[in-house]
Write an enzyme that holds these catalytic residues in place. Structure first.
Site, PDB file in Angstrom:
ATOM      1  N   GLU A 186     -47.462  50.215 -35.717  1.00  0.00           N
ATOM      2  CA  GLU A 186     -45.998  49.821 -35.317  1.00  0.00           C
ATOM      3  C   GLU A 186     -45.541  48.749 -36.398  1.00  0.00           C
ATOM      4  OE1 GLU A 186     -45.630  48.881 -31.666  1.00  0.00           O
ATOM      5  OE2 GLU A 186     -46.753  50.457 -30.425  1.00  0.00           O
ATOM      6  N   CYS A 195     -64.020  41.583 -12.220  1.00  0.00           N
ATOM      7  CA  CYS A 195     -64.665  40.747 -13.426  1.00  0.00           C
ATOM      8  C   CYS A 195     -65.797  39.910 -13.321  1.00  0.00           C
ATOM      9  CB  CYS A 195     -63.402  40.420 -13.983  1.00  0.00           C
ATOM     10  SG  CYS A 195     -62.302  41.296 -14.978  1.00  0.00           S
ATOM     11  N   HIS A 216     -34.863  46.334 -28.734  1.00  0.00           N
ATOM     12  CA  HIS A 216     -35.961  46.600 -29.788  1.00  0.00           C
ATOM     13  C   HIS A 216     -35.316  47.333 -30.695  1.00  0.00           C
ATOM     14  CE1 HIS A 216     -39.649  47.021 -31.963  1.00  0.00           C
ATOM     15  NE2 HIS A 216     -40.336  45.958 -31.308  1.00  0.00           N
ATOM     16  N   ASN A 246     -53.162  51.617 -25.524  1.00  0.00           N
ATOM     17  CA  ASN A 246     -52.121  51.041 -26.543  1.00  0.00           C
ATOM     18  C   ASN A 246     -52.316  49.577 -26.552  1.00  0.00           C
ATOM     19  OD1 ASN A 246     -49.670  51.506 -27.956  1.00  0.00           O
ATOM     20  ND2 ASN A 246     -49.005  50.052 -26.586  1.00  0.00           N
ATOM     21  N   GLU A 247     -52.307  48.877 -27.512  1.00  0.00           N
ATOM     22  CA  GLU A 247     -52.371  47.660 -27.594  1.00  0.00           C
ATOM     23  C   GLU A 247     -53.407  46.750 -26.605  1.00  0.00           C
ATOM     24  OE1 GLU A 247     -48.091  46.674 -29.903  1.00  0.00           O
ATOM     25  OE2 GLU A 247     -48.189  46.462 -27.668  1.00  0.00           O
ATOM     26  N   CYS A 252     -58.776  38.460 -17.242  1.00  0.00           N
ATOM     27  CA  CYS A 252     -58.703  38.864 -15.695  1.00  0.00           C
ATOM     28  C   CYS A 252     -59.697  38.096 -15.099  1.00  0.00           C
ATOM     29  CB  CYS A 252     -58.714  40.487 -15.573  1.00  0.00           C
ATOM     30  SG  CYS A 252     -58.763  40.782 -13.747  1.00  0.00           S
ATOM     31  N   CYS A 261     -57.058  46.013 -14.286  1.00  0.00           N
ATOM     32  CA  CYS A 261     -57.946  45.181 -14.659  1.00  0.00           C
ATOM     33  C   CYS A 261     -59.015  45.829 -15.649  1.00  0.00           C
ATOM     34  CB  CYS A 261     -58.772  44.907 -13.083  1.00  0.00           C
ATOM     35  SG  CYS A 261     -60.551  44.185 -13.685  1.00  0.00           S
ATOM     36  N   CYS A 267     -60.427  38.462 -11.755  1.00  0.00           N
ATOM     37  CA  CYS A 267     -60.687  38.949 -10.421  1.00  0.00           C
ATOM     38  C   CYS A 267     -62.261  39.026  -9.834  1.00  0.00           C
ATOM     39  CB  CYS A 267     -59.995  40.410 -10.268  1.00  0.00           C
ATOM     40  SG  CYS A 267     -60.979  41.861 -11.214  1.00  0.00           S
TER      41      CYS A 267
END
Length: 662
Positions: free
Chosen positions: A308, A163, A359, A149-150, A158, A115, A160
């Protein structure tokens, strides 16, 4: 600390040695040298290997890999490994897992199972970041830190309870009191008025349409939460590894709009992004070029890093087509042509197991003895020859305005048409300009517009008074301004600007729309010079010249395209989505009036872009997207063929050239 490769276009990608036995690592080093790899992104999904149990760190394998990479002259973009928690952490703290729109917990077993507001996840992630920063700060292979990452690829929004509580904290910072929230959200509608802070929840699944401004604020909140998380990791690195630059990889392909990257960019020492072709698009290569120009705009015009992309097929589309011979090279040079100084791929060696085993990678399943690896090695060698381009920039006289938050608002519920994608007109205008060899910057509405001779405002639904005034000022000082349908409709709270559309731009354009007439899929409306689809408007000129009119249907005879002289410039309005021929002719007139010239005189299907350096050096990039040989006027030295160019360059079918001009 190792310097980032600057004598070449940095070339490499994600390296995941933990997926392979140690006897493979020496072979990896040899293959990297053969392929011309100069950097790798390391350890992105390695948390469970670095910390197999709480507080028990195992860095031996990473030490060994870092030493090997250093010995082979390869710079390391070292990840904090916090993109995905290990199973032991989510098992011990299931409260940190994200919750979807319908209240379902999203369980571990994939990636990003955390989260954005979880204090537990933050505590453990920052502890790991601190250990990595302390251990590897002085390692001679370390050149860059790669945080997470990303962000937001899978775990936002989210909904929850954590949040929900943090959302209320965010709202208290944004608004002085509940009255201000009630006003901004328009809660007088449907009896939504809040009288206590704890009554406010995330926009979870409800009986029918959610409050549009609540949805908009929640998207802002989730972007800000993740940015705060990134800043927390970066602060730990500043403490434990000072002086080493820090980045995180954005995702600027146009289908990804979860984060406001314009707000994130100032916190990046270098802006980096991931981009993948989407096969379902009509023109994936055109979307790539738009996304590259968008990344450059986010980077403030400075060179940026392609963290990437793919050598061939990806794994996440319904059908994953392989790239044709030469397509990987064209894709890569399109990014470099538009400002990238680094070319990264996912990943170095194609996985044997896991969700991304199909991939593509620098080293495919077929191994070294494959056409794909031979093209990879040729591209790596070309990246070395392109070193003289590093640090140069792209200059454009055309600006296309693009705002993530306006896009969020335009994607809210109950819009006039569900087919109204706010990015469609921006990418269409960019594609048509690209086909004409005309460079364009894709920039935020708050960017300095003083240097642009053409400013395009494509479906900028929500806009501030300040940004609308800046567009008007651009026309006053001499720019040709093109505003398209469904722009200027609302303010930043998503309140409709009253008095007639297009609200914020009505006076500038000298037009007034009383009502929208959206078109259903498959329908078209005739214009005097072509057809329009997707959209039309009951438009009246209040001081603008009528350039074209609707020729049939309920709006027959009414203006469709208008022009109004403004100062030493002009303001144009486009109230429909014309066919390519009609819109192309309109853009031809606008750029001609502005005195904007193409980068090069290119035949259809050849993409052209130019990078320039201080002192006058310039490089003309030419990419042949056709299956036929093409000839383009140029002089200088082609860095691809390593050959002189005297008056013209001949491009093989699908071929490329990078001409050092002069």
């Amino acid at each position: 600390m190792r310097s980032w490769p600057s004598d070449r276009i940095a070339f490499g990608g994600d390296y995941n040695p933990e997926q392979w036995p140690r006897e493979t690592w020496a072979e990896d080093m040899a293959l990297m040298r053969e392929a011309g790899v100069s950097f790798v992104s390391l350890g992105i999904f390695s948390w469970s290997w670095l910390e197999p149990a709480k507080g028990e760190y195992e860095f031996g394998w990473l030490d060994e890999i870092m030493d090997l990479l250093h010995a082979n002259g390869i710079a390391v973009d070292l990840a904090t490994a916090t993109a995905t928690p290990p199973p032991w952490l989510s098992a011990a703290h299931p409260e940190m897992l994200p919750v979807d729109h319908e209240g379902h917990t999203l369980w571990p077993g994939s990636r990003q199972a955390w989260c954005p507001s979880s204090p537990v996840f933050r505590e453990y992630a920052l502890a790991l970041t601190r250990e990595l920063g302390r251990r590897y700060h002085d390692h001679p292979a370390l050149a860059l830190w790669h945080v997470s990452n990303e962000y937001a690829c899978h775990n936002v929004p989210c909904y929850c309870d954590t949040c929900a509580a943090e959302f209320r904290v965010w709202l208290r910072r944004r608004y002085p009191d509940l009255d201000a929230i009630n006003d901004a959200w328009g809660t007088a509608f449907w009896s939504q008025r809040y009288t206590e802070w704890d009554q406010i929840l995330p926009p979870r699944k409800t009986t029918t349409f959610a409050n549009p401004t609540q949805l908009l604020d929640y998207r802002r909140f989730q972007s800000d939460q993740l940015l705060d998380f990134y800043r927390a990791e970066k602060a730990v690195l500043a403490e434990t590894s000072p002086g080493v630059p820090v980045t995180t990889n954005f995702m600027t392909l146009t289908s990804f709009r979860h984060l406001d990257y314009n707000q994130w960019a100032p916190d990046q020492d270098v802006v980096s992004t991931d981009h993948y072709l989407v096969a379902s698009l009509d023109d994936p290569a055109a979307e790539l070029s738009f996304s590259a120009d968008l990344t450059r705009g986010i980077a403030g015009g400075r060179p940026w890093m392609l963290m990437e992309h793919s050598t061939s097929a990806v794994n996440w589309q319904p059908v994953n087509p392989a790239k044709a011979p030469g397509e990987m090279t064209r894709n890569s040079l399109a990014h470099v042509a538009r400002g990238a100084d680094s070319l990264g791929f996912f990943q170095f060696r194609q996985s044997r197991a896991g969700a991304e085993k199909f991939h593509s990678a620098l080293v495919p399943h077929a191994g070294r003895d494959s056409d794909r690896f031979r093209e990879v090695a040729a591209l790596g060698a070309l990246a070395g020859r392109l070193g003289e381009v590093v640090g140069s920039t792209v200059t454009s006289s055309v600006a296309i305005l693009f705002d993530y938050q306006s896009n969020w608002a335009a994607q809210g519920p109950c819009m006039p048409s569900a087919d109204l994608d706010p990015v469609t007109m921006a990418t269409t205008v960019h594609r048509l300009l690209r086909e004409r060899g005309i460079a364009a910057d894709v920039v935020h509405p708050g960017a300095d517009l003083a240097a642009y001779d053409v400013v395009v405002v494509p479906t900028l639904y929500a806009v501030s008074d300040e940004h609308a005034a800046a567009v008007a000022a651009a026309a006053e000082r001499g720019a040709q301004v093109l505003v398209t349908y469904f722009s200027g409709i609302s303010d930043l709270d998503d309140h409709v600007r009253l008095g007639g559309y297009p609200g914020a731009f009505r006076d500038l354009l000298g037009v007034r729309t009383e009502e929208f007439y959206p078109l259903v899929a498959g329908d078209a409306v005739a214009l005097g010079t072509g057809t329009g689809t997707r959209w039309s408007e009951h438009l009246t000129s209040t001081g603008a010249e009528v350039v074209d009119s609707y020729a049939d249907g309920p709006l027959a005879g009414r203006p469709a395209i208008t022009r109004r002289p403004v100062g030493s410039g002009a303001a144009w309005y486009l109230s429909t989505s014309p066919d390519d021929h009609t819109l192309g002719a309109l853009l031809d007139r606008i750029v001609s009036d502005a005195g904007v010239r193409p980068v090069a005189d290119v035949p259809a299907g050849v993409e052209a872009a130019r990078r320039s350096a201080e002192g006058g050096a310039s490089w003309l990039f030419l990419l042949n997207h056709t299956g036929q040989e093409q000839v383009v006027p140029a002089s200088g030295h082609d860095l691809v063929a390593d050959a002189a160019v005297d008056g013209q360059v001949t491009l093989a079918p699908g071929g490329v050239a990078v001409v050092r001009e002069g």
